[in-house]
Design a protein around this motif. Structure first.
Motif, mmCIF file in Angstrom:
data_model
loop_
_atom_site.group_PDB
_atom_site.id
_atom_site.type_symbol
_atom_site.label_atom_id
_atom_site.label_comp_id
_atom_site.label_asym_id
_atom_site.label_seq_id
_atom_site.Cartn_x
_atom_site.Cartn_y
_atom_site.Cartn_z
ATOM 1 N N UNK A 259 48.243 37.110 53.186
ATOM 2 C CA UNK A 259 48.232 38.566 53.030
ATOM 3 C C UNK A 259 49.542 39.047 52.408
ATOM 4 N N UNK A 260 49.475 40.011 51.494
ATOM 5 C CA UNK A 260 50.713 40.607 50.978
ATOM 6 C C UNK A 260 51.407 41.402 52.080
ATOM 7 N N UNK A 261 52.682 41.552 51.952
ATOM 8 C CA UNK A 261 53.428 42.352 52.922
ATOM 9 C C UNK A 261 53.086 43.832 52.760
ATOM 10 N N UNK A 262 53.084 44.543 53.890
ATOM 11 C CA UNK A 262 52.762 45.971 53.878
ATOM 12 C C UNK A 262 54.016 46.747 53.469
ATOM 13 N N UNK A 263 53.915 47.470 52.370
ATOM 14 C CA UNK A 263 55.034 48.264 51.869
ATOM 15 C C UNK A 263 54.495 49.600 51.366
ATOM 16 N N UNK A 264 55.394 50.459 50.910
ATOM 17 C CA UNK A 264 54.971 51.762 50.414
ATOM 18 C C UNK A 264 54.136 51.586 49.148
ATOM 19 N N UNK A 265 52.875 52.040 49.151
ATOM 20 C CA UNK A 265 52.019 51.817 47.975
ATOM 21 C C UNK A 265 52.364 52.767 46.839
ATOM 22 N N UNK A 266 52.020 52.330 45.648
ATOM 23 C CA UNK A 266 52.197 53.162 44.459
ATOM 24 C C UNK A 266 51.202 52.703 43.395
ATOM 25 N N UNK A 267 50.853 53.585 42.459
ATOM 26 C CA UNK A 267 49.949 53.155 41.381
ATOM 27 C C UNK A 267 50.564 52.012 40.582
ATOM 28 N N UNK A 268 49.730 51.027 40.246
ATOM 29 C CA UNK A 268 50.214 49.876 39.498
ATOM 30 C C UNK A 268 49.470 49.773 38.165
ATOM 31 N N UNK A 269 50.198 49.497 37.075
ATOM 32 C CA UNK A 269 49.532 49.349 35.777
ATOM 33 C C UNK A 269 48.664 48.106 35.750
ATOM 34 N N UNK A 270 47.576 48.196 34.972
ATOM 35 C CA UNK A 270 46.695 47.035 34.842
ATOM 36 C C UNK A 270 46.162 46.983 33.426
ATOM 37 N N UNK A 271 45.520 45.861 33.080
ATOM 38 C CA UNK A 271 45.091 45.654 31.703
ATOM 39 C C UNK A 271 43.993 46.640 31.306
ATOM 40 N N UNK A 272 43.650 46.633 30.037
ATOM 41 C CA UNK A 272 42.617 47.525 29.525
ATOM 42 C C UNK A 272 41.271 46.867 29.402
ATOM 43 N N UNK A 273 41.046 45.783 30.179
ATOM 44 C CA UNK A 273 39.791 45.030 30.097
ATOM 45 C C UNK A 273 39.046 45.033 31.420
ATOM 46 N N UNK A 274 39.768 44.819 32.520
ATOM 47 C CA UNK A 274 39.129 44.697 33.831
ATOM 48 C C UNK A 274 38.548 46.034 34.273
ATOM 49 N N UNK A 275 37.262 46.080 34.637
ATOM 50 C CA UNK A 275 36.665 47.354 35.085
ATOM 51 C C UNK A 275 37.284 47.825 36.394
ATOM 52 N N UNK A 276 37.412 49.126 36.522
ATOM 53 C CA UNK A 276 37.902 49.747 37.772
ATOM 54 C C UNK A 276 36.676 50.120 38.609
ATOM 55 N N UNK A 277 35.979 49.132 39.136
ATOM 56 C CA UNK A 277 34.645 49.345 39.694
ATOM 57 C C UNK A 277 34.541 48.968 41.170
ATOM 58 N N UNK A 278 35.514 49.386 41.960
ATOM 59 C CA UNK A 278 35.507 49.002 43.373
ATOM 60 C C UNK A 278 35.174 50.141 44.334
#
Length: 432
Positions: A259-278
Motif C-alpha cells: 500500500x502507498x503511504x497515506x499523505x495529503x492528496x493532490x491532483x496528479x498529471x497523467x498521460x493523454x491515452x489512458x481513459x479516466x473511467x473509474x
C-alpha cells in the motif's frame, strides 16, 4: 412520438461525438460503425447480440432466414480475408442482416408492423453503437482531463480497507484459473445483458409490442450518463496510478503488493491515452442492473445473474481497474437510474421520486466526500467506513422496498367469483 424523439436525440448525440472525435484526429462512432459494414469488426459477438435483439420482432421463420443470411455473408467475408491473408474476424453478416431488416421494414411493411420492425432494428443498432460511443467518450476524457484524482480516492478508500489491494493479491494467488474466468466475465458483460434482455423480450413477436421497461433501456442509459461523471471526477484506477501499467506516469509501482503511504492528496498529471473511467464503476453498475432484472427469470437465470455480479466485482477490484469507493458509487448509480427508468415507464409517483432523490443525494455525497474529506475518512476509518456501507445499504433497501410495492401494484388482483347457489336436495326414490 416517443420513439421518434429518442431516435432523433440519439442521432444528434452520435453526430456530436463524431465531431468531437474528429477534433482530436480520430474517427468517431458513426465512422467506426459504417466501416464495419465491410472491414473487420471490433466485436463479432456484440454484433450478433444486436442481431438477436432485432430478431425479437421476427417470426421463427424470419429469424432463421435472418440468421442464415448473416452466417452466409460472414462465410464469404472469412473466405476473402483468408485469401488475402487478413485478420480473420466475423460479425459483418450480423450487421448486414440488421440493415436488411431496416430496408424490409421501409419497403415491405406498413403501419404498426413497420414501426415494430424499426423499433427492433433501432434496439439492435443502439446496442452495437453503445460500445463505439463509449470508446469515443473515453477518448474525450483522456484528452480533456490532464490531471486525475486517484490520490484522493486512494486516501478515502482507506476507510473501506483498501479492497482493491486485497482482492488483487487473491487473484494473483489463484492465477491463472481466476484470471481467465474473471476476464471472460468482465469482457462479455454486454453479451450477458443481451441474453437477459432477450428473455425479457421473448413475447414481443406474439404481443406485437415492446414491454414498458426492460434491461436494455437501463443498460444503455447507464452507458450514456456514466462518462459524464468521468468528466467531473477523472480517475484512472490503481493498476495505472499505482501499478506497472501506468509506466512513468504512475505515482508508484506498488499495486497490489504494498500500500502507498497515506499523505495529503493532490491532483496528479497523467498521460493523454489512458481513459479516466473509474468513478463510478460502470461495470459494477451494469452488473447490478443485470442482477436486478434477472430476479424475475428462471432459477438458472437468477443463479447466472448472481454469479455475474459477484465475478464482476472480483474482476474490477482484482484486476486493479477500480477502488472500493468506485464500487459502492456504481451500486448507487445503477439503482438510481433503474428507479428513474421504471418510474418513467410506469408513471412517476411519490415513492419513485423519493427513491431517485435519495439515490442522487447519496451519490453526490460520495463524490463530495471523496474529493474534500479524504484525509478525515482515512484518519477515522471505523467511523466513515460503516457510514459509507450504511449509505449504500440504505439505497439498496429503499429500492427493494419500493420495487416490491411497484410489483405488487402491477399484478392484477383476481376478481372474486360469487359462490354457486346450492341445489335443492332431491328426494330419494322410495324402494320398491
Amino acid at each position: 412520438m416517443l420513439w421518434a424523439t429518442a431516435g432523433a436525440a440519439a442521432l444528434c448525440f452520435l453526430v456530436a461525438l463524431e465531431i468531437a472525435a474528429r477534433h482530436y484526429g480520430v474517427p468517431g462512432p458513426i465512422t467506426h460503425q459504417v466501416r464495419e459494414v465491410v472491414f473487420a469488426p471490433e466485436s463479432g459477438p456484440g454484433l450478433y447480440a444486436g442481431l438477436a435483439l432485432t430478431m425479437v420482432v421476427l417470426t421463427w421463420r424470419q429469424r432463421f432466414l435472418a440468421l442464415g443470411a448473416a452466417l452466409g455473408v460472414d462465410a464469404v467475408f472469412l473466405l476473402v480475408r483468408w485469401a488475402v491473408d487478413a485478420e480473420l474476424k466475423f460479425g459483418n453478416g450480423a450487421l448486414w442482416a440488421i440493415l436488411g431488416c431496416a430496408v424490409i421494414a421501409v419497403t415491405r411493411r406498413t403501419g404498426g408492423e413497420r414501426v415494430l420492425m424499426l423499433k427492433g432494428v433501432g434496439l439492435g443498432l443502439l446496442l452495437v453503437a453503445g460500445r463505439k460511443t463509449g470508446n469515443t467518450w473515453l477518448l474525450i476524457t483522456s484528452k480533456t482531463r490532464a490531471t486525475v484524482l486517484d490520490q484522493y480516492v486512494l486516501v478515502a478508500d482507506h476507510a473501506l480497507g483498501d479492497p482493491s489491494w486485497l482482492v488483487g493479491r487473491l487473484v494473483d494467488a489463484t492465477a491463472p484459473v481466476s484470471v481467465h474466468v474473471l476476464d471472460l466475465v468482465y469482457v462479455q458483460l454486454p453479451l450477458a445483458a443481451a441474453l437477459v434482455g432477450l428473455y425479457q423480450l421473448r413475447h414481443v413477436v406474439v404481443e406485437r409490442r415492446f414491454p414498458s421497461h426492460h434491461l436494455v433501456r437501463t443498460f444503455l442509459v447507464i452507458g450514456l450518463l456514466g462518462p459524464a461523471v468521468y468528466m467531473v471526477f477523472p480517475v484512472v484506477g490503481p493498476v495505472y496510478a499505482y501499478g506497472a501499467e501506468g509506466g512513468q506516469w504512475a505515482a508508484a509501482h506498488l499495486w497490489p503488493d504494498a500500500l502507498p503511504s497515506i499523505s495529503t492528496p493532490q491532483p496528479m498529471p497523467f498521460d493523454g491515452i489512458t481513459p479516466r473511467n473509474c468513478m463510478p464503476s460502470l461495470h459494477t453498475a451494469w452488473a447490478v442492473a443485470l442482477f436486478v432484472h434477472s430476479r424475475k427469470g428462471s432459477r438458472a437465470m437468477r443463479y447466472a445473474g448472481t454469479f455475474w455480479l459477484v465475478s464482476t466485482l472480483c474482476a474490477t477490484l482484482g484486476f486493479g481497474y477500480h477502488y472500493g469507493a468506485d464500487i459502492i458509487a456504481g451500486v448507487v448509480f445503477a439503482l438510481t437510474i433503474e428507479a428513474a427508468m421504471r418510474s418513467l415507464a410506469h408513471g412517476w409517483d411519490r415513492s419513485g421520486v423519493r427513491l431517485v432523490v435519495h439515490g442522487t443525494a447519496v451519490f453526490t455525497a460520495f463524490l463530495l466526500s471523496y474529493r474534500y474529506l479524504p484525509e478525515e475518512m482515512a484518519g477515522r476509518p471505523w467511523v466513515f467506513g460503516p457510514l459509507l456501507v450504511l449509505a449504500t445499504a440504505s439505497v439498496v433497501h429503499h429500492y427493494v422496498r419500493t420495487a416490491g410495492r411497484w410489483d405488487a401494484k402491477a399484478v392484477p388482483t383476481p376478481t372474486p367469483q360469487p359462490e354457486p347457489e346450492p341445489h335443492p336436495a332431491q328426494p330419494r326414490p322410495e324402494p320398491v
